[in-house]
Design a protein around this motif. Structure first.
Motif, PDB file in Angstrom:
ATOM      1  N   ARG A 139       0.838  -1.201   0.000  1.00 35.87           N
ATOM      2  CA  ARG A 139       0.000   0.000   0.000  1.00 35.87           C
ATOM      3  C   ARG A 139       0.876   1.256   0.000  1.00 35.87           C
ATOM      4  O   ARG A 139       1.872   1.315   0.723  1.00 35.87           O
ATOM      5  CB  ARG A 139      -0.885  -0.034   1.257  1.00 35.87           C
ATOM      6  N   HIS A 140       0.506   2.238  -0.813  1.00 35.21           N
ATOM      7  CA  HIS A 140       1.256   3.504  -0.918  1.00 35.21           C
ATOM      8  C   HIS A 140       2.699   3.289  -1.372  1.00 35.21           C
ATOM      9  O   HIS A 140       3.578   4.079  -1.033  1.00 35.21           O
ATOM     10  CB  HIS A 140       1.214   4.293   0.405  1.00 35.21           C
ATOM     11  N   VAL A 141       2.892   2.171  -2.076  1.00 36.62           N
ATOM     12  CA  VAL A 141       4.218   1.899  -2.630  1.00 36.62           C
ATOM     13  C   VAL A 141       4.082   1.859  -4.147  1.00 36.62           C
ATOM     14  O   VAL A 141       3.238   1.147  -4.680  1.00 36.62           O
ATOM     15  CB  VAL A 141       4.783   0.558  -2.117  1.00 36.62           C
ATOM     16  N   ARG A 142       4.909   2.666  -4.815  1.00 36.09           N
ATOM     17  CA  ARG A 142       4.967   2.598  -6.273  1.00 36.09           C
ATOM     18  C   ARG A 142       6.086   1.626  -6.619  1.00 36.09           C
ATOM     19  O   ARG A 142       7.257   1.881  -6.319  1.00 36.09           O
ATOM     20  CB  ARG A 142       5.322   3.959  -6.859  1.00 36.09           C
ATOM     21  N   ARG A 143       5.663   0.503  -7.218  1.00 33.70           N
ATOM     22  CA  ARG A 143       6.618  -0.565  -7.487  1.00 33.70           C
ATOM     23  C   ARG A 143       7.575  -0.199  -8.611  1.00 33.70           C
ATOM     24  O   ARG A 143       7.168   0.440  -9.604  1.00 33.70           O
ATOM     25  CB  ARG A 143       5.880  -1.852  -7.866  1.00 33.70           C
ATOM     26  N   ARG A 144       8.802  -0.654  -8.467  1.00 32.23           N
ATOM     27  CA  ARG A 144       9.786  -0.550  -9.542  1.00 32.23           C
ATOM     28  C   ARG A 144       9.156  -1.111 -10.819  1.00 32.23           C
ATOM     29  O   ARG A 144       8.564  -2.195 -10.817  1.00 32.23           O
ATOM     30  CB  ARG A 144      11.004  -1.395  -9.141  1.00 32.23           C
ATOM     31  N   GLY A 145       9.254  -0.358 -11.908  1.00 27.19           N
ATOM     32  CA  GLY A 145       8.760  -0.850 -13.200  1.00 27.19           C
ATOM     33  C   GLY A 145       7.252  -0.779 -13.359  1.00 27.19           C
ATOM     34  O   GLY A 145       6.726  -1.230 -14.378  1.00 27.19           O
ATOM     35  N   SER A 146       6.532  -0.204 -12.372  1.00 31.06           N
ATOM     36  CA  SER A 146       5.068  -0.179 -12.499  1.00 31.06           C
ATOM     37  C   SER A 146       4.604   0.805 -13.571  1.00 31.06           C
ATOM     38  O   SER A 146       3.494   0.713 -14.079  1.00 31.06           O
ATOM     39  CB  SER A 146       4.421   0.157 -11.151  1.00 31.06           C
ATOM     40  N   ASP A 147       5.434   1.748 -13.928  1.00 33.92           N
ATOM     41  CA  ASP A 147       5.101   2.677 -15.011  1.00 33.92           C
ATOM     42  C   ASP A 147       5.476   2.027 -16.342  1.00 33.92           C
ATOM     43  O   ASP A 147       4.624   1.796 -17.196  1.00 33.92           O
ATOM     44  CB  ASP A 147       5.859   3.993 -14.773  1.00 33.92           C
ATOM     45  N   VAL A 148       6.741   1.686 -16.466  1.00 32.85           N
ATOM     46  CA  VAL A 148       7.192   0.988 -17.666  1.00 32.85           C
ATOM     47  C   VAL A 148       8.442   0.182 -17.297  1.00 32.85           C
ATOM     48  O   VAL A 148       9.271   0.642 -16.505  1.00 32.85           O
ATOM     49  CB  VAL A 148       7.423   1.965 -18.841  1.00 32.85           C
ATOM     50  N   GLY A 149       8.542  -1.034 -17.836  1.00 37.76           N
ATOM     51  CA  GLY A 149       9.652  -1.922 -17.481  1.00 37.76           C
ATOM     52  C   GLY A 149      10.861  -1.714 -18.378  1.00 37.76           C
ATOM     53  O   GLY A 149      10.737  -1.205 -19.499  1.00 37.76           O
ATOM     54  N   ALA A 150      12.029  -2.097 -17.880  1.00 35.39           N
ATOM     55  CA  ALA A 150      13.264  -2.020 -18.668  1.00 35.39           C
ATOM     56  C   ALA A 150      13.090  -2.858 -19.931  1.00 35.39           C
ATOM     57  O   ALA A 150      12.538  -3.960 -19.882  1.00 35.39           O
ATOM     58  CB  ALA A 150      14.444  -2.520 -17.843  1.00 35.39           C
ATOM     59  N   GLY A 151      13.532  -2.322 -21.062  1.00 36.65           N
ATOM     60  CA  GLY A 151      13.458  -3.060 -22.317  1.00 36.65           C
ATOM     61  C   GLY A 151      12.145  -2.876 -23.059  1.00 36.65           C
ATOM     62  O   GLY A 151      12.045  -3.226 -24.237  1.00 36.65           O
ATOM     63  N   GLU A 152      11.156  -2.321 -22.391  1.00 34.99           N
ATOM     64  CA  GLU A 152       9.866  -2.094 -23.084  1.00 34.99           C
ATOM     65  C   GLU A 152       9.980  -0.904 -24.041  1.00 34.99           C
ATOM     66  O   GLU A 152      10.866  -0.060 -23.914  1.00 34.99           O
ATOM     67  CB  GLU A 152       8.763  -1.797 -22.062  1.00 34.99           C
ATOM     68  N   LEU A 153       9.021  -0.852 -24.953  1.00 30.32           N
ATOM     69  CA  LEU A 153       8.979   0.256 -25.911  1.00 30.32           C
ATOM     70  C   LEU A 153       8.372   1.489 -25.230  1.00 30.32           C
ATOM     71  O   LEU A 153       7.256   1.429 -24.728  1.00 30.32           O
ATOM     72  CB  LEU A 153       8.126  -0.168 -27.109  1.00 30.32           C
ATOM     73  N   ALA A 154       9.120   2.565 -25.197  1.00 35.60           N
ATOM     74  CA  ALA A 154       8.576   3.809 -24.632  1.00 35.60           C
ATOM     75  C   ALA A 154       7.759   4.539 -25.686  1.00 35.60           C
ATOM     76  O   ALA A 154       6.611   4.909 -25.458  1.00 35.60           O
ATOM     77  CB  ALA A 154       9.707   4.701 -24.134  1.00 35.60           C
TER      78      ALA A 154
END
Ligand code: AMP
Ligand code: MG
Length: 426
Positions: free
Chosen positions: A151-166
């Motif tokens: 809760r109230h934690v923004r997980r690493r990669g939750s926006d976009v993961g390494a290697g994904e297409l930006a």
């Protein structure tokens, strides 16, 4: 006579998008990306807090309530940017700020509003003298509401993961795309650059605004209007200003400009008068009569060793502007590599009748377009009202219009209530 469509097709067939270059982010605004941009490091790059509060173990706060608060020992502070993290053990809490990394051991963040705010600790953060105890340590906090792990934690990669297409190639870079590129650490991108468009007007009668008019002279409005229009279309525009009606002067001026031009736009000197200087000076340019009104005389060609496209527009300010919208804007947008090069055209109901329109020529009258509002059901259909008359010298009416009313070649008059095409001017 060429039709509007034939002239436009001929121009666009001979213009290609500019070669990509690497630009700094802000120089790439409005440009088309030509590379697929992938994400080098996950976003966010680490688990972090979305609240100001306390990082704790979920089991420690599981039963906390107003009546039965849980008391935890505060072992330190974690600010945004903190590199050294305290380890949170059972019965412990670390005070944490929004965006700060979740310290090891902690699983959830209790917002400060769900606590008594803590007590006994030293000042929050900042430049404190080195001491054995971590910053913020020493006090305790009463937690009166629990939270599950995560809760109230923004997980690493939750926006976009390494290697994904930006962003895929073909994306037009606006403010939010530039923001994303910066967030993933890109300082430069490969794009098609903005075309450099040189604008010059011709006419010995022209005086720059700000200077006094002597008899028979007028202010040069075209070079300003067309420079602004080129900029608006996405170009880097250079206004050269007015050149006198002298073929040698015009030729050498244009030759001098070629080094900084991806396209050249001239106004005036293209009709059948005695001083039609662009016609006289530019052998490489094809001069044509178009079945349109305004804007009948037009020139297009490629000049100089690099074959820079040159569009020679008529001199009357309304003709020059309409010609820009129809022919130059699509050229600029083609050079940019944009997917859509034309202005939006919609159907609209003409509120007034138009008494006469030239047979065999497509007419572009200035109008005020009002989108349909408040209608329930049915297709939205706006209205358009002519602004000013057909005269190609009517710059005031032009400045008060937001659309071009298109009257097809075969129409010679328009009855009130007729539905027709309207080009929306941005
Ligand atoms: P031209 O095609 O050169 O014969 O010009 C047609 C009309 O447009 C003339 O009345 C010119 O004075 C006018 N005109 C040409 N160039 C400009 C300009 N840059 N600004 C304002 N009016 C112009
Ligand atoms: Mg002239």
């Amino acid at each position: 006579m060429w039709s509007v469509d034939e002239h436009l097709a001929d121009i666009l067939e001979r213009v290609r998008p500019l070669e990509p270059i690497e630009l700094k982010l802000l120089d790439a605004q409005g440009c088309v990306l030509v590379e697929d941009v992938t994400v080098p490091v996950a976003l966010p790059p680490f688990d972090n807090s979305s609240m100001d509060g306390y990082a704790v173990r979920a089991a420690d706060v599981a039963g906390a309530s107003e009546g039965h608060p849980v008391v935890l020992k505060v072992i330190g502070d974690v600010a945004a940017g903190s590199g050294r993290l305290p380890k949170v053990g059972p019965g412990q809490a670390a005070r944490i700020m929004t965006g700060a990394p979740l310290p090891p051991g902690a699983e959830t963040v209790i917002p400060v509003e769900w606590t008594d705010g803590g007590s006994g600790a030293g000042p929050a953060t900042g430049m404190r003298a080195h001491s054995a105890a971590p910053e913020g340590a020493g006090g305790q906090v009463r937690v009166h509401r629990g939270a599950e792990a995560g809760r109230h934690v923004r997980r690493r990669g939750s926006d976009v993961g390494a290697g994904e297409l930006a962003l895929p190639a073909g994306t037009v870079l606006g403010p939010t795309q530039i923001g994303l590129l910066a967030a993933i650490g890109r300082a430069t991108v490969t794009v098609r650059p903005r075309p450099r468009v040189v604008v010059l007007s011709t006419g010995s009668e022209l005086v720059p605004p700000g200077e006094e008019l002597t008899p028979g002279r007028i202010h040069d409005s075209n070079s300003f209007q067309l420079t602004a229009a080129a900029r608006d279309a996405g170009a880097i525009a250079y206004r050269v200003g007015a050149v006198a009606d002298d073929a040698d002067t015009l030729r050498s001026t244009i030759d001098d400009q070629l080094v900084r031009a991806d396209a050249i736009v001239t106004s005036g000197g293209v009709s059948v008068g005695a001083y039609d200087v662009v016609k006289e000076a530019m052998d490489e340019v094809d001069f044509r009569k178009l079945a349109m009104q305004p804007g009948k005389p037009q020139g297009f060609g490629k000049v100089g060793p690099d074959g820079i496209p040159l569009l020679a527009l008529p001199g009357n300010p309304v003709s020059a502007y309409v010609s820009f919208e129809l022919f130059v804007r699509p050229v600029i947008r083609t050079l940019l590599g944009l997917p859509s090069v034309h202005r939006t055209t919609v159907r609209a109901v003409c509120t007034e009748g138009i008494a006469s329109s030239p047979a065999g020529r497509r007419q572009f009258l200035r109008g005020w377009y009002a989108p349909e509002t408040g209608a329930e059901g049915g297709p939205a259909r706006g209205t358009v009202t002519p602004v000013g008359g057909a005269g190609s010298h009517l710059v005031k009416a032009l400045a008060h219009a937001n659309a071009l009313i298109v009257i097809e070649e075969d129409a010679t008059e328009v009855a009130p209530g007729t539905e027709l095409d309207v080009v929306l001017l941005g």
